[in-house]
Write a protein that holds these residues in place. Structure first.
Motif, PDB file in Angstrom:
ATOM      1  N   THR A 422       1.355  -7.515   1.317  1.00  0.00           N
ATOM      2  CA  THR A 422       0.592  -6.276   1.119  1.00  0.00           C
ATOM      3  C   THR A 422       0.792  -5.757  -0.434  1.00  0.00           C
ATOM      4  O   THR A 422      -0.246  -4.892  -0.842  1.00  0.00           O
ATOM      5  CB  THR A 422       1.587  -5.122   1.708  1.00  0.00           C
ATOM      6  N   SER A 423       1.662  -5.908  -1.299  1.00  0.00           N
ATOM      7  CA  SER A 423       1.788  -5.750  -2.696  1.00  0.00           C
ATOM      8  C   SER A 423       0.667  -6.407  -3.405  1.00  0.00           C
ATOM      9  O   SER A 423      -0.006  -5.939  -4.449  1.00  0.00           O
ATOM     10  CB  SER A 423       3.084  -5.980  -3.287  1.00  0.00           C
ATOM     11  N   SER A 424       0.410  -7.658  -3.102  1.00  0.00           N
ATOM     12  CA  SER A 424      -0.774  -8.472  -3.597  1.00  0.00           C
ATOM     13  C   SER A 424      -2.116  -7.757  -3.331  1.00  0.00           C
ATOM     14  O   SER A 424      -3.088  -7.496  -4.345  1.00  0.00           O
ATOM     15  CB  SER A 424      -0.751  -9.782  -3.234  1.00  0.00           C
ATOM     16  N   LEU A 425      -2.350  -7.250  -2.123  1.00  0.00           N
ATOM     17  CA  LEU A 425      -3.623  -6.714  -1.580  1.00  0.00           C
ATOM     18  C   LEU A 425      -3.821  -5.230  -2.472  1.00  0.00           C
ATOM     19  O   LEU A 425      -4.916  -5.134  -2.911  1.00  0.00           O
ATOM     20  CB  LEU A 425      -3.798  -6.418  -0.197  1.00  0.00           C
ATOM     21  N   TYR A 426      -2.869  -4.860  -2.406  1.00  0.00           N
ATOM     22  CA  TYR A 426      -2.718  -3.148  -3.219  1.00  0.00           C
ATOM     23  C   TYR A 426      -3.129  -3.511  -4.537  1.00  0.00           C
ATOM     24  O   TYR A 426      -3.909  -2.932  -5.124  1.00  0.00           O
ATOM     25  CB  TYR A 426      -1.425  -2.646  -2.931  1.00  0.00           C
ATOM     26  N   TYR A 427      -2.512  -4.545  -5.256  1.00  0.00           N
ATOM     27  CA  TYR A 427      -2.872  -4.897  -6.563  1.00  0.00           C
ATOM     28  C   TYR A 427      -4.559  -5.113  -6.803  1.00  0.00           C
ATOM     29  O   TYR A 427      -5.118  -4.629  -7.557  1.00  0.00           O
ATOM     30  CB  TYR A 427      -2.224  -6.098  -7.052  1.00  0.00           C
ATOM     31  N   ASP A 428      -4.898  -5.959  -6.023  1.00  0.00           N
ATOM     32  CA  ASP A 428      -6.463  -6.353  -6.233  1.00  0.00           C
ATOM     33  C   ASP A 428      -7.356  -4.917  -5.703  1.00  0.00           C
ATOM     34  O   ASP A 428      -8.127  -4.784  -6.284  1.00  0.00           O
ATOM     35  CB  ASP A 428      -6.765  -7.239  -5.237  1.00  0.00           C
ATOM     36  N   ALA A 429      -6.748  -4.280  -4.819  1.00  0.00           N
ATOM     37  CA  ALA A 429      -7.592  -3.047  -4.491  1.00  0.00           C
ATOM     38  C   ALA A 429      -7.692  -2.069  -5.944  1.00  0.00           C
ATOM     39  O   ALA A 429      -8.516  -1.414  -6.157  1.00  0.00           O
ATOM     40  CB  ALA A 429      -6.746  -2.216  -3.201  1.00  0.00           C
ATOM     41  N   ARG A 451      -5.761   1.018 -13.239  1.00  0.00           N
ATOM     42  CA  ARG A 451      -5.452  -0.094 -13.956  1.00  0.00           C
ATOM     43  C   ARG A 451      -4.090   0.057 -14.501  1.00  0.00           C
ATOM     44  O   ARG A 451      -3.369  -1.158 -14.491  1.00  0.00           O
ATOM     45  CB  ARG A 451      -6.417  -0.256 -15.235  1.00  0.00           C
ATOM     46  N   LYS A 452      -3.632   1.018 -14.890  1.00  0.00           N
ATOM     47  CA  LYS A 452      -2.051   1.109 -15.209  1.00  0.00           C
ATOM     48  C   LYS A 452      -1.409   0.893 -14.346  1.00  0.00           C
ATOM     49  O   LYS A 452      -0.380  -0.058 -14.344  1.00  0.00           O
ATOM     50  CB  LYS A 452      -1.834   2.250 -16.158  1.00  0.00           C
ATOM     51  N   GLN A 453      -1.570   1.381 -12.796  1.00  0.00           N
ATOM     52  CA  GLN A 453      -0.884   1.259 -11.613  1.00  0.00           C
ATOM     53  C   GLN A 453      -0.789  -0.296 -11.450  1.00  0.00           C
ATOM     54  O   GLN A 453       0.135  -0.873 -10.932  1.00  0.00           O
ATOM     55  CB  GLN A 453      -1.356   1.921 -10.544  1.00  0.00           C
ATOM     56  N   ALA A 454      -1.962  -1.013 -11.423  1.00  0.00           N
ATOM     57  CA  ALA A 454      -2.091  -2.422 -11.365  1.00  0.00           C
ATOM     58  C   ALA A 454      -1.453  -3.371 -12.240  1.00  0.00           C
ATOM     59  O   ALA A 454      -0.696  -4.229 -11.733  1.00  0.00           O
ATOM     60  CB  ALA A 454      -3.656  -2.878 -11.315  1.00  0.00           C
ATOM     61  N   SER A 455      -1.526  -2.971 -13.509  1.00  0.00           N
ATOM     62  CA  SER A 455      -0.591  -3.714 -14.532  1.00  0.00           C
ATOM     63  C   SER A 455       1.045  -3.693 -14.323  1.00  0.00           C
ATOM     64  O   SER A 455       1.656  -4.662 -14.299  1.00  0.00           O
ATOM     65  CB  SER A 455      -1.080  -3.277 -16.045  1.00  0.00           C
ATOM     66  N   THR A 456       1.297  -2.253 -13.744  1.00  0.00           N
ATOM     67  CA  THR A 456       2.704  -2.297 -13.618  1.00  0.00           C
ATOM     68  C   THR A 456       3.335  -2.919 -12.147  1.00  0.00           C
ATOM     69  O   THR A 456       4.278  -3.636 -12.292  1.00  0.00           O
ATOM     70  CB  THR A 456       3.024  -0.703 -13.491  1.00  0.00           C
TER      71      THR A 456
END
Length: 670
Positions: A422-429, A451-456
């Motif tokens: 779930t977290s990996s898919l959210y990251y890509d999204a 982008r900041k949320q993805a980096s974190t």
């Protein structure tokens, strides 16, 4: 295990996938791109295949018995004829052994007496060729063809009887067929009518060399519709034309004919399983269970991001339609979107709570919107994407990863309170949504926030899930997980590569990799093809090209030419290795996103990270229909060791790039 072994599972011969297995195949690829089984002494053998049209699906359980005769059971599914209770599985379904040839005689004897099957072929239809030699009474060939109607609720059957002897044949075809009426209390629209028809009858004389052609069908309708009348030959033309259109777009060209063919066939299964319903076109997994319904994983996550590449407009329409159905459930109370919308859109299924469905939808919708390159569609999808991202953000736990009740395996295996998938898919999204926000002019603040949320989140994934499991530096699938799981491959598919070495070692270790692909959990006997398909894509993405290719070749040969053919399957022991449709889409994405490394970054732009195996000097994808264009990608190895990448739109618009090993290029089609 060093020798090939055939495992009989649910009546199906299953060929091993082990890397050291002896390579044998029951089927071979013919010049016309059929796969052919030339029947010899290796009988009896049984298999099954699912084929679909807009109003029907059929699972043919076919085989050749020990005497060489053909055997067939026809499992019919009519998605729009709903039964009671009108839930996920409420399509009208019936299984028939009805054989239209049973009553036919030739020179007063049974048409099939002494039949010996010589060849079976598959290419969007099942074709069977057999011979009958009754000595004094004559010699003839029987050709059978089975396929679903493209538009009508019918299985179409075409037959030929060819006189191979020196004397004439007297053929008698009786009036044959059946009419069944279902219990009116069990149908949403009351009684349904099921008809088996032998469409020609009478007396015919065949001179030597003559061919007699006739047809049959099985169809169904409700009381408001009339008995179906169809032109079987016209239906064959429509089916073959549709199959050709799928195979003529997004064409893979590599030195490996098996991978080329498996990729071509995967488009058939991926694209055919779309049903016209009162809720619009709905892509369904199939498998005699899942029709006139959509899922956040099968449709939103697996198949929808793939449709724009294929050039199949009806597939794109079904993808948009599915996202619009999910968008109906956006709410201000931040309750989860249902996992599935069933019964032609009239009901939902959310039987195990939140499976991480918002992450699945955001991942698929954002990738689809970029690749589809329709500003109008993207604007329509933006509220759904942004809502799903905010929902996931609100579900972050104390470790900064996304909490959910379970995952897409729905408690078949433990997934804890927060899982890696779930977290990996959210990251890509988040990354895709940042690109999409820029294209739609949503402002730099929106894109930068994502982008900041993805980096974190990437850092949190490493901290929360990163672990040594069974001696491998990889991921614990959930907090406290100490057994290797197949879904540790998911980070690789979205560019999270901090633990790629240990993860790849774990995936291909004896604890997870078996002759049947990846085990879902080390120590179990369960495998789901989707895990293997994701893993192969992820291993390509991580740059382990030779290992990925080695296993892709084995997998493709087994699924295309082995004992259960010709598509990716769902699982075992669950479901008898059904040919669920979205898994074929996942196979296609091994090629587009893995081997060629296509990552959408705009409506007209993408990054390309080609993974050309050492044994190949070139590879190509022709007629890629994504990003609002029709273009070719050709990759060649140069004497310098670099790769030459040529992207061309027609004969005049060509761009040539030089790429270092493991390098990428940014392609702009503007």
């Amino acid at each position: 295990m060093n020798l090939l072994r055939t495992i009989l599972i649910g009546g199906i011969g299953f060929t091993a996938l082990g890397v050291n297995a002896v390579e044998t195949s029951r089927w071979h690829i013919a010049p016309d791109n059929q796969i052919i089984w030339s029947v010899n002494e290796n009988i009896p053998h049984e298999d099954h295949i699912e084929m679909s049209g807009k109003a029907v699906s059929v699972v043919l359980r076919y085989g050749v018995d020990g005497e060489g005769a053909f055997r067939l059971n026809k499992s019919m599914v009519w998605p729009r004829l709903r039964t009671i209770p009108n839930n996920t599985h409420a399509s009208l379904m019936r299984r028939y052994d009805w054989n239209p040839l049973a009553g036919i005689t030739v020179n007063g004897r049974s048409l099939q007496r002494g039949e010996k099957v010589k060849e079976l072929g598959i290419k969007g239809k099942l074709q069977v060729k057999s011979v009958v030699n009754q000595g004094y009474y004559g010699e003839w060939e029987i050709i059978r063809e089975y396929f679903p109607s493209t538009e009508l609720p019918a299985l179409v059957e075409l037959y030929q009887v060819i006189n191979k002897g020196k004397n004439s044949l007297a053929v008698e075809i009786p009036k044959d067929g059946f009419m069944a009426q279902t219990d009116p209390s069990k149908g949403v629209k009351g009684t349904y009518f099921i008809e088996g028809k032998l469409l020609q009858n009478g007396y015919f004389t065949l001179q030597p060399g003559d061919t007699l052609r006739f047809s049959a069908s099985i169809s169904a309708h409700d009381s408001e519709a009339s008995s179906l009348v169809l032109d079987a030959c016209a239906e064959k033309v429509k089916r073959e034309s549709l199959v050709a259109s799928w195979m003529d777009n997004l064409v893979l060209e590599t030195p490996d004919p098996v991978i080329n063919q498996m990729f071509a066939f995967s488009k058939i299964r991926a694209c055919e399983s779309i049903y016209e319903t009162q809720g619009g076109p709905m892509h369904g997994p199939g498998g005699e269970s899942y029709y006139a319904a959509i899922w956040a994983n099968d449709q939103a996550e697996y198949i929808n991001p793939y449709f724009p590449y294929t050039g199949y407009e009806y597939g794109n329409v079904s993808a948009l339609n599915s996202f619009k159905h999910f968008a109906r459930f956006i709410n201000d109370d931040w309750k989860p979107i249902p996992s599935s919308i069933v019964a032609e859109g009239l009901d939902i299924w959310a039987g195990v709570g939140d499976r991480g469905d918002a992450a699945m939808i955001a991942y698929g919708a954002s990738r689809y919107a970029l690749t589809r390159a329709s500003r109008e569609e993207a604007e329509e999808l933006w509220p759904l994407i942004s809502w799903c991202l905010e929902y996931c953000h609100r579900k972050l736990n104390e470790g900064g990863v996304v909490a959910s009740d379970t995952d897409e395996l729905e408690n078949r295996f433990p997934s804890g309170d927060a899982n890696l998938c779930t977290s990996s898919l959210y990251y890509d999204a988040l990354i895709s949504a940042a690109y999409l926000a820029k294209e739609l002019g949503k402002g730099n603040n929106v894109a930068n926030t994502y982008r900041k949320q993805a980096s974190t989140l990437r850092k949190n994934i490493e901290t929360y899930f990163g672990s040594t499991v069974e001696g491998y530096s990889t991921y614990a699938y959930y907090k406290g997980n100490d057994v290797l799981r197949s879904w540790i491959c998911i980070p690789l598919t979205v560019g999270i590569d901090e633990r790629k070495d240990g993860t790849i070692q774990a995936l291909f270790s004896p604890r997870l990799w078996t002759e049947n692909g990846l085990l879902t959990q080390a120590g179990s006997e369960t495998f789901w093809d989707r895990s293997t398909l994701y893993a192969l894509r992820g291993v390509y993405a991580a740059g382990e090209t030779e290992k990925a290719t080695e296993y892709l070749q084995r997998y493709s040969k087994t699924r295309l030419l082995g004992e259960h053919v010709p598509y990716a399957i769902e699982a075992w022991p669950e479901g008898e290795q059904r040919h669920l449709s979205a898994e074929s889409g996942l196979y296609g994405r091994i090629i587009t996103e893995g081997l060629f490394g296509i990552r959408p970054i705009g409506f007209k732009s993408f990054t390309l990270t080609p993974r050309l195996p050492q044994k190949w000097n070139q590879m190509a994808l022709h007629h890629v229909r994504a990003f609002g264009a029709d273009f070719d990608i050709e990759v060649k190895r140069l004497s310098s060791g670099k790769l030459q990448v040529m992207v061309s739109e027609g004969a005049t618009k060509k761009k040539v790039y030089s790429v270092n090993k493991d390098g990428f290029v940014t392609v702009n089609l503007k």
